[in-house]
Every structure is written in structure tokens, then in C-alpha cells.
Write an enzyme that holds these catalytic residues in place. Structure first.
Site, mmCIF file in Angstrom:
data_model
loop_
_atom_site.group_PDB
_atom_site.id
_atom_site.type_symbol
_atom_site.label_atom_id
_atom_site.label_comp_id
_atom_site.label_asym_id
_atom_site.label_seq_id
_atom_site.Cartn_x
_atom_site.Cartn_y
_atom_site.Cartn_z
ATOM 1 N N SER A 141 41.158 45.104 34.320
ATOM 2 C CA SER A 141 42.760 45.422 34.094
ATOM 3 C C SER A 141 43.065 45.063 32.497
ATOM 4 O O SER A 141 42.067 44.614 31.829
ATOM 5 C CB SER A 141 43.236 44.432 34.766
ATOM 6 N N TYR A 155 44.507 34.619 37.368
ATOM 7 C CA TYR A 155 44.882 36.423 37.033
ATOM 8 C C TYR A 155 44.288 36.794 35.748
ATOM 9 O O TYR A 155 42.883 37.871 36.271
ATOM 10 C CB TYR A 155 45.685 37.356 37.994
ATOM 11 N N LYS A 159 40.154 38.719 34.983
ATOM 12 C CA LYS A 159 39.500 39.604 34.868
ATOM 13 C C LYS A 159 38.930 39.977 33.420
ATOM 14 O O LYS A 159 38.525 40.737 33.095
ATOM 15 C CB LYS A 159 41.161 40.700 34.584
#
Ligand SMILES: NC(=O)c1ccc[n+]([C@@H]2O[C@H](COP(=O)([O-])OP(=O)(O)OC[C@H]3O[C@@H](n4cnc5c(N)ncnc54)[C@H](O)[C@@H]3O)[C@@H](O)[C@H]2O)c1
Length: 262
Positions: A141, A155, A159
């Protein structure tokens, strides 16, 4: 990109970016191994692919469990015996603020978004060796290099870890001709973002993107299939931004980020 005669294994294949990648590869002749934990969505996908004359092997798996990944890979080995391209797209998002992120939430996101991709990649190596494509693409991402707007700290951390996983695996597997790359998408309109970001906030997100649009899952799929193809034969360990230019600008203010959670 021509995937005729190739086998493409995709985690998170039943929705969003994984699903778009499966469709695009199948259109050019690939057999798809569709790995997902959503049995109902997998069955819908299987029926759709069969109706279109596309080859598909659905495999139910929870990538957050090493034992489940092992069982799924054994199933792939028995059914097909090889993989030419592995795409690690399965993932979840969690939106908590840093100070209130619980240990349980942190572990859940890390175990699926990072450990899950590690388990899949590690255990698929024998299948990749048996194939001729010898490529892996991890769906990281833009959050891997910056700060996630959609997700919280777990998150962003997962990532970022995925890029470390990509580089390290690329280095260790290069002597066997197995290439490992990552894509770093900006905001993509999928079930994940539609559920996580209210509609009014979604309008603000698109206003931040210099190219002025949400990415479509197909925009990411095209880059994944490029990196997985012989056209990218000398690219490994790379992280390709696909973000409509979002990484060129300073991004959201903290106010806007915080307000999106209220
Ligand atoms: N949508 C975005 O804006 C965006 C941006 C950057 C990166 N990404 C990443 O792209 C990937 C795909 O996201 P998406 O937007 O297509 O989401 P999505 O929710 O549409 O699809 C995710 C798929 O992963 C599956 N999945 C979730 N947990 C699983 C598990 N434990 N085991 C097996 N399957 C599991 C889900 O069932 C679903 O089919 C994710 O890794 C996500 O973090 C998305």
C-alpha cells in the site's frame, strides 16, 4: 500480458484487487487458484468463471493461520502441482487511533496482513520452483511508505513490513530466478474502502489525488500482471506506486484524518 497456459495463485481473490487480477489473468488464458476465506464469495466466483469458460480452482483458506495456509498449499500441490505467479492480495483494515489500538487489534492486522503473506510466500516456494513464471507480487500500500488514511497504525506497520518481506525474499530467491515485487496502491474503490470510509469522506479522498479519481481494482491488476510477466524479467525487490500521483503531494491534514474517525 499473455498468461496463456500459466497458473496464477491469488490470495484475497474473491474481492477487490485480487478478484480484478484473477479476471484479467483468466481473460488471457491463465488458470486461477483462488484463495480466500470467504467460502460464499469463492463459490460465486467459481460459478462465474466456469460460465465464462475460465479455469479456476477455488481454495478456502485463512491466511492468518499457518496451519490453514499449509493445508491450502497442499491442496494446490495435489490439484495443480505448480504456480507461475503468486499474488498476495488478501488483507483487512482496522481504523483505530494510535493510543487506543488494542493488542488484539494490532495482532489481528499484523497476523493477516503481514504474517499471512509471509506464510503464503514461504510455503508456495516449492510450487513456484515447479512453475516457469517464477514471480510473486505482494499487494502492499502507499501506507507502506507514508501513513495510512484508511487504516490505523497496525495497517501502516503491516504494510511497511510487507516491503521488508518483499526485499528480503527477493534477495534470497533471486538465484533461483524467482522474482518478488510489491505494488503500493493509493486509494482503490473496493469493498474495503467502501466499508471503512463514509461516502462524504470518500469525496475528500478523491480531491487529494492529483489525477482526480479513485483507482479502480483493474488499475492495480494491470501493474500486478506486468510485474508478474516476462516483461519485468529484470525487476525484483521493487515497490511500484500506483496512486494517481498521491505520493507527490503532502496529503491529508491531521484534522481531516481525525475527523474521518468521528
Ligand atoms: N482498497 C484500497 O484502497 C487499498 C489500497 C492499498 C492497498 N490495498 C490492499 O489491497 C489488498 C486487497 O484489498 P481490497 O481493497 O481488494 O479489499 P477487499 O476487502 O475487496 O478484498 C480482500 C479479500 O481478502 C480476503 N481476506 C481477508 N482476510 C483474509 C484471510 N485471513 N484469509 C484469506 N482471505 C482473506 C477477503 O475475504 C476479501 O475477499 C489488501 O491487502 C489491502 O490492504 C487496498
Amino acid at each position: 500480458m499473455d498468461y496463456d497456459g500459466k497458473t496464477v495463485a491469488i490470495t484475497g481473490a474473491a474481492s477487490g484487487i485480487g478478484h480484478a487480477t484473477a479476471q484479467m489473468a483468466a481473460q488471457t488464458g491463465a488458470r486461477i487458484i483462488a484463495l480466500d476465506r470467504d467460502a460464499g464469495a469463492l463459490e460465486t466466483m467459481r460459478a462465474d468463471f466456469v460460465a465464462r469458460g475460465w479455469a479456476i480452482t477455488p481454495v478456502e483458506v485463512d491466511i492468518g493461520s499457518e496451519a490453514s495456509v499449509r493445508a491450502a498449499v497442499e491442496q494446490c500441490m495435489a490439484a495443480i502441482g505448480r504456480v507461475d505467479l503468486l499474488v498476495n492480495s488478501a488483507g483487512i483494515v482496522s481504523r483505530g487511533m494510535f493510543e487506543t489500538t488494542t493488542g488484539e487489534e494490532w495482532q489481528r492486522v499484523l497476523s493477516i496482513n503481514l504474517s499471512g503473506s509471509f506464510f503464503c510466500l514461504q510455503q508456495m516456494v516449492p510450487l513456484l520452483r515447479a512453475g516457469t513464471g517464477r514471480a510473486v507480487v505482494n499487494v502492499a500500500s502507499l501506507a507502506a511508505k507514508r501513513v495510512s488514511y484508511t487504516g490505523g497504525v497496525s495497517y501502516t506497520a503491516a504494510k511497511a513490513g510487507m516491503l521488508g518481506l518483499t526485499r528480503h525474499a527477493a534477495f534470497e530467491l533471486a538465484h533461483e530466478g524467482i522474482r518478488v515485487n510489491a505494488v503500493c496502491p493509493g486509494p482503490v474503490l473496493t469493498a474495503m474502502t467502501q466499508q471503512a470510509i463514509p461516502e462524504e469522506e470518500r469525496r475528500k479522498v478523491v480531491a487529494m489525488v492529483p489525477l482526480g479519481d479513485w483507482l479502480r481494482p483493474q488499475d492495480v491488476a494491470a501493474s500486478i500482471l506486468f510485474l508478474g510477466s516476462p516483461a519485468a524479467r529484470m525487476i525484483t525487490g521493487a515497490a511500484l506506486d500506483i496512486d494517481g500521483g498521491l505520493s507527490l503531494v503532502t496529503g491529508a491534514s491531521f484534522e481531516s484524518y481525525r475527523n474521518s474517525r468521528q
